[in-house]
Write an enzyme that holds these catalytic residues in place. Structure first.
Site, PDB file in Angstrom:
ATOM      1  N   ASP A   6       0.236   4.065   8.592  1.00 12.83           N
ATOM      2  CA  ASP A   6       0.629   3.841   9.987  1.00 12.83           C
ATOM      3  C   ASP A   6       1.531   4.947  10.520  1.00 12.83           C
ATOM      4  O   ASP A   6       2.011   4.864  11.649  1.00 12.83           O
ATOM      5  CB  ASP A   6       1.415   2.519  10.143  1.00 12.83           C
ATOM      6  CG  ASP A   6       0.627   1.318   9.690  1.00 12.83           C
ATOM      7  OD1 ASP A   6      -0.341   1.502   8.945  1.00 12.83           O
ATOM      8  OD2 ASP A   6       0.987   0.204  10.082  1.00 12.83           O
TER       9      ASP A   6
ATOM     10  N   HIS B  60       0.781  -1.242   0.000  1.00  9.25           N
ATOM     11  CA  HIS B  60       0.000   0.000   0.000  1.00  9.25           C
ATOM     12  C   HIS B  60       0.806   1.282   0.000  1.00  9.25           C
ATOM     13  O   HIS B  60       0.261   2.355   0.215  1.00  9.25           O
ATOM     14  CB  HIS B  60      -0.955   0.015   1.196  1.00  9.25           C
ATOM     15  CG  HIS B  60      -1.952  -1.082   1.099  1.00  9.25           C
ATOM     16  ND1 HIS B  60      -2.997  -1.051   0.211  1.00  9.25           N
ATOM     17  CD2 HIS B  60      -2.031  -2.260   1.738  1.00  9.25           C
ATOM     18  CE1 HIS B  60      -3.682  -2.172   0.319  1.00  9.25           C
ATOM     19  NE2 HIS B  60      -3.119  -2.928   1.246  1.00  9.25           N
TER      20      HIS B  60
ATOM     21  N   ASP C 257       1.726 -13.196  11.736  1.00 10.59           N
ATOM     22  CA  ASP C 257       0.545 -12.329  11.590  1.00 10.59           C
ATOM     23  C   ASP C 257      -0.389 -12.995  10.584  1.00 10.59           C
ATOM     24  O   ASP C 257      -1.302 -13.730  10.969  1.00 10.59           O
ATOM     25  CB  ASP C 257       0.997 -10.928  11.140  1.00 10.59           C
ATOM     26  CG  ASP C 257      -0.178 -10.032  10.749  1.00 10.59           C
ATOM     27  OD1 ASP C 257      -1.326 -10.391  11.061  1.00 10.59           O
ATOM     28  OD2 ASP C 257       0.036  -8.978  10.120  1.00 10.59           O
TER      29      ASP C 257
ATOM     30  N   LYS D 110      -4.297  -9.421  16.706  1.00  9.81           N
ATOM     31  CA  LYS D 110      -5.180  -8.369  16.178  1.00  9.81           C
ATOM     32  C   LYS D 110      -6.575  -8.695  16.706  1.00  9.81           C
ATOM     33  O   LYS D 110      -7.200  -9.669  16.257  1.00  9.81           O
ATOM     34  CB  LYS D 110      -5.161  -8.389  14.654  1.00  9.81           C
ATOM     35  CG  LYS D 110      -3.851  -7.919  14.031  1.00  9.81           C
ATOM     36  CD  LYS D 110      -3.856  -8.194  12.532  1.00  9.81           C
ATOM     37  CE  LYS D 110      -2.744  -7.461  11.810  1.00  9.81           C
ATOM     38  NZ  LYS D 110      -2.637  -7.897  10.389  1.00  9.81           N
TER      39      LYS D 110
ATOM     40  N   GLU E 285       8.426 -10.316  11.062  1.00  7.87           N
ATOM     41  CA  GLU E 285       7.027 -10.758  10.979  1.00  7.87           C
ATOM     42  C   GLU E 285       6.738 -11.260   9.561  1.00  7.87           C
ATOM     43  O   GLU E 285       7.182 -10.648   8.590  1.00  7.87           O
ATOM     44  CB  GLU E 285       6.144  -9.542  11.317  1.00  7.87           C
ATOM     45  CG  GLU E 285       4.643  -9.808  11.329  1.00  7.87           C
ATOM     46  CD  GLU E 285       3.872  -8.534  11.726  1.00  7.87           C
ATOM     47  OE1 GLU E 285       4.373  -7.754  12.567  1.00  7.87           O
ATOM     48  OE2 GLU E 285       2.783  -8.322  11.167  1.00  7.87           O
TER      49      GLU E 285
ATOM     50  N   SER F 156      -1.298  -5.810  18.535  1.00  4.90           N
ATOM     51  CA  SER F 156      -1.155  -4.985  17.325  1.00  4.90           C
ATOM     52  C   SER F 156      -2.364  -4.110  17.012  1.00  4.90           C
ATOM     53  O   SER F 156      -3.509  -4.504  17.230  1.00  4.90           O
ATOM     54  CB  SER F 156      -0.897  -5.911  16.135  1.00  4.90           C
ATOM     55  OG  SER F 156      -0.860  -5.191  14.934  1.00  4.90           O
ATOM     56  N   HIS F 157      -2.068  -2.977  16.454  1.00  5.99           N
ATOM     57  CA  HIS F 157      -3.080  -2.106  15.847  1.00  5.99           C
ATOM     58  C   HIS F 157      -3.458  -2.668  14.481  1.00  5.99           C
ATOM     59  O   HIS F 157      -2.944  -3.711  14.074  1.00  5.99           O
ATOM     60  CB  HIS F 157      -2.500  -0.693  15.694  1.00  5.99           C
ATOM     61  CG  HIS F 157      -1.404  -0.618  14.663  1.00  5.99           C
ATOM     62  ND1 HIS F 157      -1.018   0.541  14.034  1.00  5.99           N
ATOM     63  CD2 HIS F 157      -0.591  -1.593  14.139  1.00  5.99           C
ATOM     64  CE1 HIS F 157      -0.039   0.302  13.179  1.00  5.99           C
ATOM     65  NE2 HIS F 157       0.239  -0.976  13.232  1.00  5.99           N
ATOM     66  N   ARG F 158      -4.329  -1.993  13.759  1.00  5.66           N
ATOM     67  CA  ARG F 158      -4.593  -2.278  12.361  1.00  5.66           C
ATOM     68  C   ARG F 158      -4.284  -1.025  11.549  1.00  5.66           C
ATOM     69  O   ARG F 158      -4.157   0.055  12.115  1.00  5.66           O
ATOM     70  CB  ARG F 158      -6.078  -2.676  12.132  1.00  5.66           C
ATOM     71  CG  ARG F 158      -6.575  -3.851  12.922  1.00  5.66           C
ATOM     72  CD  ARG F 158      -5.801  -5.136  12.708  1.00  5.66           C
ATOM     73  NE  ARG F 158      -5.548  -5.535  11.346  1.00  5.66           N
ATOM     74  CZ  ARG F 158      -6.234  -6.450  10.664  1.00  5.66           C
ATOM     75  NH1 ARG F 158      -7.243  -7.062  11.249  1.00  5.66           N
ATOM     76  NH2 ARG F 158      -5.906  -6.797   9.417  1.00  5.66           N
TER      77      ARG F 158
ATOM     78  N   LYS G  18       2.584  -3.064  18.923  1.00  6.02           N
ATOM     79  CA  LYS G  18       2.891  -2.430  17.630  1.00  6.02           C
ATOM     80  C   LYS G  18       1.711  -1.539  17.307  1.00  6.02           C
ATOM     81  O   LYS G  18       0.606  -2.035  17.059  1.00  6.02           O
ATOM     82  CB  LYS G  18       3.059  -3.540  16.590  1.00  6.02           C
ATOM     83  CG  LYS G  18       3.160  -3.059  15.158  1.00  6.02           C
ATOM     84  CD  LYS G  18       3.491  -4.229  14.235  1.00  6.02           C
ATOM     85  CE  LYS G  18       2.621  -4.223  13.004  1.00  6.02           C
ATOM     86  NZ  LYS G  18       2.963  -5.221  12.000  1.00  6.02           N
TER      87      LYS G  18
HETATM   88  C1  2PG Z   1       0.051  -5.735   9.825  1.00  3.90           C
HETATM   89  C2  2PG Z   1      -1.081  -4.737   9.988  1.00  3.90           C
HETATM   90  C3  2PG Z   1      -0.679  -3.466  10.676  1.00  3.90           C
HETATM   91  P1  2PG Z   1      -3.212  -4.532   8.466  1.00  3.90           P
HETATM   92  O1  2PG Z   1       0.256  -6.291   8.752  1.00  3.90           O
HETATM   93  O2  2PG Z   1       0.728  -6.036  10.777  1.00  3.90           O
HETATM   94  O3  2PG Z   1       0.326  -2.790  10.013  1.00  3.90           O
HETATM   95  O4  2PG Z   1      -1.632  -4.450   8.751  1.00  3.90           O
HETATM   96  O5  2PG Z   1      -3.928  -3.867   9.544  1.00  3.90           O
HETATM   97  O6  2PG Z   1      -3.330  -3.829   7.160  1.00  3.90           O
HETATM   98  O7  2PG Z   1      -3.568  -5.979   8.293  1.00  3.90           O
HETATM   99 MG    MG Z   2       1.704  -7.857   9.527  1.00  5.70          MG
END
Ligand code: 2PG
Ligand code: MG
Length: 475
Positions: free
Chosen positions: A252, A200, A361, A386, A336, A413-415, A437
Site C-alpha cells: 500500500d 504481509h 472491515d 470495499k 479498524e 477503501s482501496h484494496r 483509505k
Molecule cells: C484492508 C485492505 C486494504 P486487503 O485490510 O483494509 O489495506 O486490505 O485489500 O488486503 O483486504
Molecule cells: Mg482492513
C-alpha cells in the site's frame, strides 16, 4: 430499417433544422462543430459492445479491465482485488489453473463479459445504472455472483457508470450523487497508510497499518500536502533509526521498518508528525486486522517473531486494555478490526467505551447482513466499504445508505491489489462518505485516487467542502 425509415422514426430532419437554428442564435464561430455536437446530444446513448481483457494489478496479479462502448464513445474501468476474502463476500472468479499465473488468471471472468454480459447489455441506456446492475445480477442468478464473477460484474458496472456520467455531461461524482439521491458532495478526509505491518510485511509489527488522518486541514489539497510532508519526515525518522533499508515500502506504499511492536510504530509516526509541526491537526488510525493473529479466542501479538510466537497470548480483555492505553497515549481517532471477525463480544465491549471510531472491515465484509448484526450488537460504528466485496455500484450505494441511516462513519477503501482506476475517489465524494483509505501518498495506483480528489476539489471551486473535523458526517 432503411435510412429513410430511421430518419423518420427519430424525426431527424426536425432535429437538424433545430440544430441549424440554434447555431444561428448562438452566433457560433464554428457552425459545423456546433451543429455536430448539438446533433450528437440529440441521439440517445446506448451500449453497443462490452469488451474485457486481463491486465495486472499493482501486485502483478491478473485482474479484469473493461472497455464499454456506446454509440458515443468508449469508457474504461478496472477492478481491485484484496487479500482478505471471506464466505460473505461476492466471489472473485479466478481460473484456478495453477500452471497459469499460479491459478490467478481471470480469463473466465473476461470471457463472461465478452460473451454473456455484453449480449445482455447491448442496447441499454448507460444512465440507468440500477437496471444495468440488475440485468447482470439476474444473469448471474447466484447469491454471491459466483457464476459470472463479481470481478466481471463490477468492472462493467463501473464502466457503465462512467458512460452514464458522460451521457449526462456531468462529472462522475455528480452522476453517482444523482444515482444515490444525494446533493451535497464532500471531499473525504484521507487516511494515508504510513507504516505497514501485519501478515504481509517483512517486519514484526503485528498490526496491518498505521494511518494518519489530516482532519485539521481546511481543504483536501492541504490534507494531501500534510500527508505527503509527514510521509517524507517519517522516511527521514526511519532512515535515522533503522537505516535506509527500513524505508522500503509495502503493497500500500506504507514503510516497513523493522519494528516489532505497535508502540514502536506509533512512536515514530508521532515523531514525524512532530517534525511537521501539524501536531493536533493530524490524527492517527490503525488497521489491526486482528483476525490474522487470532488463535481460537486468543490473540498472538508476537505471531511474526519465531522465538516468541505462541508464548504470550492476549485475551480479548487484554486487547481492550491495550487499546485503552494506546488511545490515552496517542492521538488515535480510529481503529479498524480491533478483534477477530467472529469476536463480536469484545468488539461490542470496546465500541461501547467510545474511545475512538471502530471500523468494521473483516468484521462486516461490506455485507448488509453482517452490518445489520453489527448495528444490532453495536459491535462497530463505521463501515469500511470495499466495492469489490459487493460487486455493483448500485449495491455499494445501498450499503453506504444503510451505514448512514445507522449514524455510522463510512470509509471508502482501496484494496491491496489496485489499478490506476480512480473510481473510488468519485464515489467517496458523491456519497459524502467523509473518509477514504487509499494507501500512502506514494505509488501510482494509490495517488491516482488522491490526485483525482485534487481535480474534483478544483472543479468544485467555491462549492468544495472538505470533511475535515466533520469526518464522520452521519454521526
Ligand atoms: C484492508 C485492505 C486494504 P486487503 O485490510 O483494509 O489495506 O486490505 O485489500 O488486503 O483486504
Ligand atoms: Mg482492513
Amino acid at each position: 430499417m432503411s435510412v429513410q425509415e430511421y430518419l423518420d422514426k427519430h424525426m431527424l430532419s426536425r432535429k437538424i433544422e433545430d440544430a441549424v437554428n440554434a447555431a444561428v442564435r448562438a452566433k457560433t464561430p464554428d457552425p459545423v462543430l456546433f451543429i455536430s455536437s448539438h446533433m450528437k446530444k440529440a441521439v440517445p446513448s446506448v451500449i453497443t459492445k462490452v469488451k474485457a481483457r486481463q491486465i495486472l494489478d499493482s501486485r502483478g496479479i491478473p485482474t479484469v479491465e473493461v472497455d464499454l462502448f456506446t454509440n458515443k464513445g468508449m469508457f474504461r474501468a478496472s477492478v481491485p482485488s484484496g487479500d482478505s476474502t471471506g464466505m460473505y463476500e461476492a466471489v472473485e472468479l479466478r481460473d484456478g489453473d495453477k500452471g497459469t499465473y499460479l491459478g490467478n488468471a481471470v480469463t473466465k471472468a473476461v470471457k463472461n463479459i465478452n460473451e454473456k454480459i455484453s449480449e445482455a447489455l447491448v442496447g441499454m441506456d448507460p444512465t440507468v445504472q440500477l437496471q444495468i446492475d440488475q440485468a447482470m445480477i439476474d444473469l448471474d442468478k447466484t447469491e454471491k455472483k459466483s457464476e459470472l464473477g463479481a470481478n466481471a460484474i463490477l468492472a462493467v458496472s463501473i464502466a457503465a457508470c462512467k458512460a452514464g456520467a458522460a451521457e449526462k455531461e456531468v462529472p462522475l461524482y455528480k452522476h453517482i450523487a444523482d444515482l444515490s439521491g444525494k446533493t451535497n458532495s464532500i471531499l473525504p478526509v484521507p487516511a494515508f497508510t504510513v507504516i505497514r505491518g501485519g501478515k504481509h510485511s517483512g517486519n514484526s509489527m503485528p498490526i496491518q497499518d498505521i494511518t494518519i488522518l489530516p482532519t485539521g486541514a481546511s481543504r483536501f489539497d492541504e490534507a494531501l500536502q500534510m500527508g505527503s510532508e509527514t510521509y517524507h519526515h517519517l522516511k527521514a525518522v526511519i532512515a535515522e533509526k533503522y537505516g535506509t533499508n527500513g524505508c522500503n515500502v509495502g503493497e500500500d506504499g506504507g514503510f516497513t521498518p523493522n519494528i516489532s511492536s505497535v508502540r514502536e510504530g506509533l512512536d515514530i509516526v508521532k515523531e514525524a508528525i512532530g517534525r511537521t509541526g501539524y501536531n493536533d491537526r493530524i490524527k492517527i488510525g490503525m488497521d489491526v486486522a486482528a483476525t490474522d493473529f487470532c488463535i481460537g479466542t486468543k490473540y498472538d501479538l508476537e505471531f511474526k517473531s519465531p522465538n516468541k510466537s505462541g508464548q504470550n497470548f492476549k485475551s480479548g480483555e487484554d486487547m481492550i486494555q491495550m487499546y485503552k492505553e494506546l488511545c490515552s497515549e496517542y492521538p488515535i481517532a480510529s481503529i479498524e478490526d480491533p478483534f477477530d471477525k467472529e469476536d463480536w463480544e469484545h468488539s461490542k465491549r470496546f465500541c461501547s467505551l467510545g474511545l475512538c471510531q471502530v471500523v468494521g472491515d473483516d468484521l462486516l465484509m461490506s455485507n448488509p447482513k453482517r452490518m445489520e448484526r453489527a448495528m444490532h450488537d453495536s459491535a462497530c460504528n463505521c463501515l469500511l466499504l470495499k466495492i469489490n466485496q459487493i460487486g455493483t455500484v448500485t449495491e455499494a450505494i445501498e450499503v453506504v445508505k444503510l451505514a448512514k441511516e445507522a449514524h455510522w462513519g463510512v470509509v471508502v477503501s482501496h484494496r491491496c491489489g489496485e489499478t490506476d482506476d480512480s473510481f473510488i475517489a468519485d464515489l467517496a465524494v458523491a456519497l459524502g462518505a467523509g473518509q477514504i483509505k487509499a494507501g500512502a501518498p506514494c505509488r501510482g495506483e494509490r495517488v491516482a485516487k488522491y490526485n483525482q480528489l485534487l481535480r474534483i476539489e478544483e472543479e468544485l471551486g467555491d462549492q468544495a467542502v472538505y470533511a475535515g473535523e466533520d469526518w464522520r458526517p452521519s454521526c
